[in-house]
Scaffold this motif. Sequence first.
Motif, short mmCIF file in Angstrom:
data_model
loop_
_atom_site.label_atom_id
_atom_site.label_comp_id
_atom_site.label_asym_id
_atom_site.label_seq_id
_atom_site.Cartn_x
_atom_site.Cartn_y
_atom_site.Cartn_z
N THR A 164 0.85 -1.29 0.22
CA THR A 164 0.10 -0.04 0.13
C THR A 164 0.34 1.46 0.13
O THR A 164 2.06 1.59 0.87
N TRP A 165 0.59 2.13 -0.72
CA TRP A 165 1.62 3.46 -1.09
C TRP A 165 0.43 4.76 -0.21
O TRP A 165 -0.76 4.58 -0.17
N GLY A 166 1.38 6.03 0.42
CA GLY A 166 1.27 6.67 1.09
C GLY A 166 0.41 6.50 2.31
O GLY A 166 0.59 7.62 3.03
N THR A 167 1.10 5.04 3.22
CA THR A 167 1.15 5.01 4.27
C THR A 167 2.49 6.20 5.26
O THR A 167 2.22 6.34 5.97
N SER A 168 3.16 6.20 4.30
CA SER A 168 5.13 5.92 5.00
C SER A 168 5.71 6.58 4.11
O SER A 168 6.12 5.70 2.45
N ILE A 169 6.05 8.26 3.76
CA ILE A 169 6.50 8.38 2.90
C ILE A 169 8.37 8.09 2.96
O ILE A 169 8.60 8.05 1.76
N GLU A 170 9.03 7.84 4.11
CA GLU A 170 10.30 7.35 3.70
C GLU A 170 9.92 5.84 3.33
O GLU A 170 10.85 5.92 2.62
N ALA A 171 9.17 4.57 3.68
CA ALA A 171 9.00 3.49 3.58
C ALA A 171 8.44 3.97 1.59
O ALA A 171 9.11 3.12 0.86
N ASP A 172 8.45 4.74 0.55
CA ASP A 172 7.72 4.97 -0.44
C ASP A 172 8.82 5.04 -1.08
O ASP A 172 9.01 4.47 -2.45
N GLU A 173 9.63 6.20 -0.57
CA GLU A 173 10.94 7.02 -1.51
C GLU A 173 12.02 5.40 -0.59
O GLU A 173 12.63 4.77 -2.56
N LYS A 174 12.04 4.94 -0.20
CA LYS A 174 13.14 3.53 -0.07
C LYS A 174 12.58 2.71 -1.34
O LYS A 174 13.31 1.48 -1.80
N GLU A 175 11.16 2.14 -1.28
CA GLU A 175 10.48 1.37 -2.87
C GLU A 175 10.87 1.78 -3.50
O GLU A 175 11.52 1.27 -5.20
N ILE A 176 11.21 3.22 -4.34
CA ILE A 176 10.93 4.00 -5.37
C ILE A 176 12.45 3.60 -5.97
O ILE A 176 12.92 3.27 -6.82
N ALA A 177 13.35 3.56 -4.82
CA ALA A 177 14.74 3.84 -5.47
C ALA A 177 15.21 1.82 -5.65
O ALA A 177 15.69 1.96 -6.44
N ALA A 178 15.01 1.48 -4.78
CA ALA A 178 14.85 -0.03 -4.90
C ALA A 178 14.39 -0.15 -6.53
O ALA A 178 14.82 -0.83 -7.53
N LEU A 179 13.09 -0.08 -6.67
CA LEU A 179 12.63 -0.33 -7.86
C LEU A 179 13.26 0.42 -9.37
O LEU A 179 12.73 -0.12 -10.46
N ALA A 180 13.44 1.53 -9.49
CA ALA A 180 13.93 2.43 -9.89
C ALA A 180 14.97 1.86 -10.49
O ALA A 180 15.83 1.76 -11.28
N ASN A 181 15.90 1.53 -9.53
CA ASN A 181 17.52 0.58 -9.41
C ASN A 181 17.23 -0.57 -9.93
O ASN A 181 18.04 -1.12 -10.77
N ARG A 182 16.12 -1.76 -9.97
CA ARG A 182 15.78 -2.90 -10.50
C ARG A 182 15.43 -2.82 -11.75
O ARG A 182 15.79 -3.70 -13.08
N LEU A 183 15.03 -1.71 -12.08
CA LEU A 183 14.08 -1.45 -13.66
C LEU A 183 14.70 -0.10 -14.71
O LEU A 183 15.04 -0.98 -16.03
N GLY A 184 16.22 -0.02 -14.16
CA GLY A 184 17.41 0.78 -14.75
C GLY A 184 16.72 1.80 -14.95
O GLY A 184 17.14 2.46 -16.41
#
Length: 375
Positions: free
Chosen positions: A258-278
């Motif tokens: 679920t997105w939007g419950t924690s900005i810090e958690a969202d940012e961490k997931e964004i960073a991981a997903l961006a790195n995985r997708l290049g």
Amino acid sequence: MAQVRVTALRFSSMLENRGMQATHVRDGLKVEVDVERLASEDLDLEFEQLVALAKRFKKPWPYLLVDAPETLGARPRDNRTLANRRHPLSPELVDEVMRVEAMLEASADLFPEIAFEVPTSAITLNTPVVDAAAAIRELLGVSWEAQIGARGDYASLRLWSLALQERGIYVSMRRLEDATVRAFSLVSGEQAVVVADTQDVPYARIFSLLHEYTHVVLRTAGVCDLDDYDTVERYCNAVAATVLMPGALLRRELPKRTWGTSIEADEKEIAALANRLGVSKASLLIRLRDYGTLSQEQYDVLERRRSERRGGDEKPGGTYYPAAINKVGRRFARGVVGAYEAGTIDRQDASTLLEIPEHNFHSFRVELAKAGRGE
């Protein structure tokens, strides 16, 4: 000591084309030149003065000896948005645009058989983003496996850059000193070039290149800031993000959360997903907003926080020759070196087209050969 004549006609037109005053030129000179007088009357200069003046404009010294006004090609379309729209192009950016125009002119003369390609089905601003992105990705031929399997950010950049070059697009990596510009593209006849700023990280440059290629497809090439306010810029951003992240790929890779419950958690997931997708975080945020994963409000918060930190994770540039090769792009560089080896042009002309000192030409050829087909 022998002197050479520089005409006021040439010098004043160079000032006018860049929106400069003569005093601006004097501030950056290493030797004394009466630039105010030169702007209004012809002057005989010592060779040292001529070289310094030419270097100030980043031009070869014979450029100032032409007894004719400097002419520019058609000014590129200004795709910048918001307040940037009213800013004139900086003198530094005008010089970069002129160098890229020279690349296209040389390409038309030396490699007339090379023509840029676009999808066979016409794409306009009325074309659904998903359809436009699918057509572009199919033309470029980059598979999901190749994208995710690229070993690091520079490998990803080479992957997409090579895909564009194989479709006849010249790719140029340049340091753009104008803070209002992130990238630009130019089209001249059958020749097209996309330019990304070397101050951006590789993943951001990939997005810039695809954004600019979308402009080429739309026939709206020009200078861009990649902001998301203008209709054309928003469309190009959306297409570029969707080329990089088709819906099916997102569905496969998006975490079940679920997105939007924690900005810090969202940012961490964004960073991981961006790195995985290049991909860059900026392009991922755009895609997740348009895909419906993030609301506009969530996007605004995450993008603002990302933008405030922009530049903190930039990597230093490479050595001289890789940077010099990337500045004009490997396809153009190979063509110019090939023309020299075939006797079509001499070493001085080749060095001028490659934007390197003539004494570096041999080493440039060696490094280009080592680079192989990567970009």
